[in-house]
Design a protein around this motif. Structure first.
Motif, short mmCIF file in Angstrom:
data_model
loop_
_atom_site.label_atom_id
_atom_site.label_comp_id
_atom_site.label_asym_id
_atom_site.label_seq_id
_atom_site.Cartn_x
_atom_site.Cartn_y
_atom_site.Cartn_z
N GLN A 457 0.82 -1.20 0.00
CA GLN A 457 0.00 0.00 0.00
C GLN A 457 0.86 1.26 0.00
OE1 GLN A 457 -2.30 0.81 3.58
NE2 GLN A 457 -3.98 1.70 2.37
N ARG A 458 1.99 1.24 0.70
CA ARG A 458 2.85 2.44 0.81
C ARG A 458 4.25 2.11 0.27
NH1 ARG A 458 2.90 3.40 6.91
NH2 ARG A 458 4.21 5.16 6.31
N PRO A 459 4.36 1.85 -1.01
CA PRO A 459 5.65 1.42 -1.57
C PRO A 459 6.71 2.50 -1.55
CG PRO A 459 4.09 1.83 -3.32
CD PRO A 459 3.30 1.91 -2.06
N PHE A 460 6.32 3.77 -1.72
CA PHE A 460 7.31 4.84 -1.72
C PHE A 460 7.93 4.99 -0.33
CE2 PHE A 460 5.33 7.40 -5.49
CZ PHE A 460 5.50 6.30 -6.30
N ASP A 461 7.08 5.00 0.71
CA ASP A 461 7.61 5.10 2.07
C ASP A 461 8.47 3.89 2.40
OD1 ASP A 461 6.30 7.51 2.52
OD2 ASP A 461 4.49 6.53 3.25
N PHE A 462 8.07 2.74 1.91
CA PHE A 462 8.87 1.52 2.08
C PHE A 462 10.25 1.72 1.45
CE2 PHE A 462 9.92 -2.95 0.99
CZ PHE A 462 9.65 -3.58 2.19
N ALA A 463 10.29 2.30 0.25
CA ALA A 463 11.56 2.55 -0.44
C ALA A 463 12.40 3.56 0.31
CB ALA A 463 11.28 3.03 -1.86
N ARG A 469 19.47 3.79 4.73
CA ARG A 469 20.74 3.25 5.19
C ARG A 469 21.88 3.57 4.23
NH1 ARG A 469 20.44 -0.65 9.28
NH2 ARG A 469 18.65 -0.12 10.59
N GLN A 470 21.56 4.06 3.02
CA GLN A 470 22.64 4.30 2.06
C GLN A 470 22.54 5.66 1.36
OE1 GLN A 470 21.40 0.72 -0.18
NE2 GLN A 470 21.34 2.02 -2.02
N GLU A 471 21.47 6.41 1.62
CA GLU A 471 21.34 7.75 1.04
C GLU A 471 21.04 8.75 2.15
OE1 GLU A 471 21.92 8.54 -2.04
OE2 GLU A 471 22.16 6.48 -2.76
N ALA A 472 21.77 9.89 2.12
CA ALA A 472 21.56 10.92 3.13
C ALA A 472 20.16 11.51 3.03
CB ALA A 472 22.61 12.01 2.99
N GLU A 473 19.65 11.65 1.83
CA GLU A 473 18.31 12.19 1.60
C GLU A 473 17.54 11.20 0.71
OE1 GLU A 473 19.28 16.08 -0.01
OE2 GLU A 473 18.76 16.96 1.94
N PRO A 474 17.01 10.15 1.28
CA PRO A 474 16.42 9.09 0.47
C PRO A 474 15.21 9.53 -0.36
CG PRO A 474 15.97 8.75 2.80
CD PRO A 474 16.99 9.83 2.72
N LYS A 475 14.37 10.39 0.19
CA LYS A 475 13.17 10.78 -0.55
C LYS A 475 13.52 11.58 -1.81
CE LYS A 475 8.59 12.89 0.00
NZ LYS A 475 8.66 13.64 -1.26
N PRO A 476 14.32 12.67 -1.73
CA PRO A 476 14.68 13.39 -2.97
C PRO A 476 15.41 12.49 -3.96
CG PRO A 476 15.18 14.72 -1.04
CD PRO A 476 14.82 13.36 -0.53
N TYR A 477 16.24 11.60 -3.46
CA TYR A 477 16.97 10.69 -4.34
C TYR A 477 15.99 9.81 -5.11
CZ TYR A 477 19.86 6.66 -5.68
OH TYR A 477 20.47 5.66 -6.39
N PHE A 478 15.04 9.20 -4.38
CA PHE A 478 14.06 8.32 -5.02
C PHE A 478 13.18 9.12 -5.99
CE2 PHE A 478 9.85 6.44 -5.26
CZ PHE A 478 10.11 5.09 -5.46
N ASP A 479 12.70 10.27 -5.54
CA ASP A 479 11.77 11.06 -6.37
C ASP A 479 12.43 11.54 -7.66
OD1 ASP A 479 9.94 10.65 -4.38
OD2 ASP A 479 9.99 12.69 -3.58
N ARG A 480 13.70 11.85 -7.59
CA ARG A 480 14.41 12.30 -8.80
C ARG A 480 14.43 11.20 -9.87
NH1 ARG A 480 18.39 13.91 -6.35
NH2 ARG A 480 19.85 12.17 -6.60
N ILE A 481 14.69 9.99 -9.45
CA ILE A 481 14.68 8.87 -10.40
C ILE A 481 13.27 8.60 -10.89
CG2 ILE A 481 15.16 6.40 -10.66
CD1 ILE A 481 17.34 6.71 -8.53
N LEU A 482 12.31 8.66 -9.98
CA LEU A 482 10.91 8.41 -10.34
C LEU A 482 10.43 9.41 -11.39
CD1 LEU A 482 8.26 6.84 -9.68
CD2 LEU A 482 7.77 8.63 -7.99
N ASN A 483 10.77 10.67 -11.19
CA ASN A 483 10.30 11.71 -12.09
C ASN A 483 10.95 11.65 -13.47
OD1 ASN A 483 8.60 12.71 -10.09
ND2 ASN A 483 10.12 14.16 -9.33
#
Length: 542
Positions: A457-463, A469-483
């Motif tokens: 249900q919450r895959p982004f938060d899961f990611a 554990r490996q990215e200082a800013e995991p959300k911006p990192y993930f969102d940049r690839i997603l976009n």
């Protein structure tokens, strides 16, 4: 010839193990004469020959005794074995599997070196069975349920015997070290003991004589509901005869612990669960303990735990919950039930392409395309060389499920069946965790709708949590690839163990035992198998 007494040991025996309150074990010891030693070792060799593990151990040690030695260590080992047999029922293991009365009769009757050799082998046989049962369970799970495909950490007979014989610590400690060290197993043990105690004193009391009850009602049925909730531990002692706020809150707690909508109203589903007796809950605890023994290995300081019966996926750190999300699991249909196994998550794929499994392609989509060439137009057709093929050039009716030569793929998009991210732990079952565009399914209590994979249900938060554990800013990192919209693989710098389990009874660190329906019917099969090897409930019904 008169032989010296080898040992005398007295121990308390529970009624389930021995009918006597205390038992005296006296074994005859072979004299130091060569003939006696030779006869003893010959008897050990003959007895061990029927089992490879036994034979390998005793050959390697020159047929030296483990149990019948005349020193303090031999006595301590015998005492530890008998105590472990006595304690076996507390772990849900039937005492009859280890035949303590028969073993003690055999020890009392030993008069010759050959008799003593036979006792030595019999004690080793019983030790091996008990050690396996404590360590990895009594059953082979795949023989009971084909979809339980996990690798069980079974130790060989020779390893168990040799490890015990060479252990420098107190022998009793070896038995304690065999059982799972997870907090879950310890809590299940406590829950089993508590339920058995309640069962012996009348269980949870009379069933509530009503199909449903709601706040504001009063009368005998409400009193019965109140008493049952108090007995279950959801309600503090009260004399109220009305379905007041205290009963409503207790019902809500009960509903949460049983996977029901926590609205505080005792509707038909809630009442059915409330009225289930302890004799229906104890088997669930027994099965959960056996399942915990199948998973008796380090799970990883950080690991992912997917409980199919609970429709949840959790990230655990040092046995503590870090993240939780609802999940959709495989349908309750042949070939679509999610299997149980463990693996390691190696990477996540953002903006994934869905490579439609062959079974879905030929069983579901080919018939649709045979009826209408333009069906499932969101899926693209590819040949064996990986080249996209136009549907206009394909006569779908010329092929069968066996001869269809094409693959179907769905490009990255918001409509992609995998959603916008999938979490990969490559395995031969083609099971993984992923997003889904079908968000409405997460609102249901029973969430078995997929072809076997686990939808989150919450895959982004899961990611984000995994990447933390490996990215200082995991959300911006993930969102940049997603976009970017591009299919991108992100490797996990440290692989994360994934354990797909099926537990209808769990014992959390805080709060009551949680119970869930046996959606796939697996635990029913396991309980039947446990009964066949001797597991039973106390005679008192509750």
């Amino acid at each position: 010839m008169t032989f010296a007494a080898l040992m005398t040991t007295t121990f308390r025996a529970r009624r389930a193990v021995l009918p006597a309150v205390a038992a005296l074990m006296i074994l005859a010891a072979p004299p130091s004469a060569t003939a006696g030693v030779t006869a003893f070792k010959q008897a050990v060799a003959e007895g061990a020959a029927r089992a490879d593990g036994l034979a390998a151990h005793y050959r390697a040690t020159g047929f030296e005794p483990i149990w019948t030695a005349q020193d303090d260590l031999g006595r301590a080992r015998r005492q530890a074995l008998m105590q472990a047999i006595e304690d076996a029922p507390s772990h849900g293991l039937p005492a009859s599997r280890y035949d303590a009365p028969g073993l003690m009769a055999m020890m009392r009757a030993a008069r010759t070196p050959r008799d003593l050799g036979a006792v030595e082998i019999e004690m080793s046989r019983i030790f091996i069975r008990l050690a396996h049962d404590l360590h990895t369970g009594m059953l082979t799970p795949s023989k009971v349920v084909a979809d339980i495909v996990r690798e069980i950490p079974v130790r060989s007979d020779e390893d168990l015997l040799s490890s015990f014989a060479s252990d420098q610590g107190p022998p009793a400690g070896f038995f304690r070290a065999l059982t799972p060290k997870s907090g879950e197993y310890a809590r299940l043990l406590r829950a089993k003991t508590q339920l058995e105690g309640l069962l012996a004193t009348g269980g949870w009391g009379p069933a509530v004589p009503a199909a449903s009850l709601a706040p504001g009602q009063s009368g005998p049925a409400v009193v019965a509901l109140r008493n049952r909730l108090m007995r279950m531990g959801y309600l503090d002692r009260t004399a109220t005869g009305t379905y007041d706020i205290s009963i409503q809150q207790a019902v809500q707690q009960f509903q949460s612990a049983h996977g029901l909508v926590a609205d505080g109203t005792a509707g038909s589903d809630t009442m059915a669960e409330i009225n289930k007796p302890i004799s229906e809950r104890l088997p669930m605890i027994h099965v959960a303990m056996e399942r915990e023994r199948w998973l008796n290995k380090p799970r990883g300081d950080r690991h992912i735990l997917v409980n199919l019966a609970d429709f949840t996926a959790r990230i655990m750190d040092h046995d503590r919950l870090t993240f939780e999300t609802r999940a959709v699991i495989g349908k309750d249909a042949s070939g679509q039930r999610s299997p149980e196994f463990s693996d390691e998550m190696e990477y996540m794929e953002i903006n994934p392409v869905w490579n439609v499994p062959r079974s879905i392609t030929v069983k579901e989509y080919l018939p649709q395309m045979q009826r209408n060439r333009g069906a499932v137009s969101h899926l693209k057709l590819y040949n064996s060389r990986g080249q996209q093929v136009s549907r206009a050039n394909v006569n779908f009716n010329a092929y069968t499920a066996r001869t269809f030569p094409f693959d179907l793929k769905q490009p990255p998009s918001n409509r992609n069946a995998l959603g916008l991210v999938k979490f990969m732990f490559p395995n031969k079952y083609n099971i993984y965790l992923h997003d889904t565009p079908s968000k409405n399914l997460f609102n249901r209590n029973v969430r078995a709708f997929s072809h076997g994979c686990i939808r989150l249900q919450r895959p982004f938060d899961f990611a984000y949590e995994l990447l933390s554990r490996q990215e200082a800013e995991p959300k911006p990192y993930f969102d940049r690839i997603l976009n970017s919209g591009r299919q991108t693989r992100v490797n996990m710098q440290e692989h994360v163990p994934v354990h797909i389990i099926y537990r209808t009874a769990t014992a959390p660190a805080k709060g009551p035992v949680q119970y869930r329906p046996d959606i796939y019917g697996r635990d029913g099969l396991i309980w039947d198998a446990l009964q066949k090897v001797g597991v039973s409930l106390p005679a008192v019904q509750g």
